[in-house]
Design an enzyme around this catalytic site. Structure first.
Site, PDB file in Angstrom:
ATOM      1  N   HIS A  36      11.657  -7.698  72.963  1.00  0.00           N
ATOM      2  CA  HIS A  36      11.190  -9.082  72.845  1.00  0.00           C
ATOM      3  C   HIS A  36       9.661  -9.064  72.800  1.00  0.00           C
ATOM      4  O   HIS A  36       9.025  -8.136  73.324  1.00  0.00           O
ATOM      5  CB  HIS A  36      11.660  -9.912  74.028  1.00  0.00           C
ATOM      6  CG  HIS A  36      13.117 -10.196  74.019  1.00  0.00           C
ATOM      7  ND1 HIS A  36      13.676 -11.181  74.788  1.00  0.00           N
ATOM      8  CD2 HIS A  36      14.147  -9.621  73.340  1.00  0.00           C
ATOM      9  CE1 HIS A  36      14.990 -11.216  74.587  1.00  0.00           C
ATOM     10  NE2 HIS A  36      15.290 -10.278  73.717  1.00  0.00           N
ATOM     11  N   GLU A  82       7.390 -10.667  74.425  1.00  0.00           N
ATOM     12  CA  GLU A  82       6.730 -10.622  75.726  1.00  0.00           C
ATOM     13  C   GLU A  82       6.758  -9.207  76.319  1.00  0.00           C
ATOM     14  O   GLU A  82       5.757  -8.709  76.825  1.00  0.00           O
ATOM     15  CB  GLU A  82       7.396 -11.594  76.716  1.00  0.00           C
ATOM     16  CG  GLU A  82       7.336 -13.040  76.291  1.00  0.00           C
ATOM     17  CD  GLU A  82       8.525 -13.491  75.441  1.00  0.00           C
ATOM     18  OE1 GLU A  82       8.754 -14.705  75.372  1.00  0.00           O
ATOM     19  OE2 GLU A  82       9.232 -12.636  74.864  1.00  0.00           O
ATOM     20  N   CYS A 120      12.829 -15.924  77.978  1.00  0.00           N
ATOM     21  CA  CYS A 120      14.209 -15.839  78.481  1.00  0.00           C
ATOM     22  C   CYS A 120      14.177 -15.248  79.897  1.00  0.00           C
ATOM     23  O   CYS A 120      13.134 -14.806  80.378  1.00  0.00           O
ATOM     24  CB  CYS A 120      15.057 -14.963  77.555  1.00  0.00           C
ATOM     25  SG  CYS A 120      14.580 -13.215  77.552  1.00  0.00           S
TER      26      CYS A 120
END
Length: 132
Positions: free
Chosen positions: A48, A50, A79
């Protein structure tokens, strides 16, 4: 946030979920790292935006503790997985451009069972005794 958005465009062009992220040093206002979703490209469920940006920042600072000196800007509300990594990296501030509407989905957890193997438990206890 405009730079994070440009990272999201890169993800979208590659067929990824369009999420971009950057990490900024609060003191210097400089971008430390930036990334975009690459789960399909890397065949990695943890790729992801991040998490990839955190990995780059940790490598740059040679430490997994990024602490409160840093801020994350991401185009989508992180998330649960990413939030846990953000917390583990000890980053205290996150700004996001859009609410994550998929967060409300119930994700079925994998079945798990503690095998309670003594030597493994002892190894971990002894390790933490030594370092603390």
């Amino acid at each position: 946030m405009e730079i994070a958005y440009k990272e999201a465009i890169k993800a979208e062009k590659q067929g990824e979920v369009p999420v971009g992220c950057l990490i900024v040093c609060k003191e210097t206002k400089q971008i430390i790292s930036k990334s975009y979703n690459q789960t399909e490209k890397l065949k990695d469920p943890t790729a992801h935006a991040e998490i990839l940006a955190i990995r780059k920042a940790c490598k740059k600072y040679n430490d997994w503790r990024l602490d409160s000196r840093f801020i994350i800007f991401t185009t989508l509300e992180p998330c649960r997985k990413c939030l846990e990594v953000i917390k583990d990296a000890r980053i205290k501030e996150v700004f996001y451009g859009a609410k994550n509407l998929s967060k409300k989905k119930i994700i079925k957890s994998p079945r798990s069972k503690n095998l309670n193997i003594q030597k493994i438990g002892d190894q971990l206890k002894n390790f933490f005794k030594r370092i603390r």
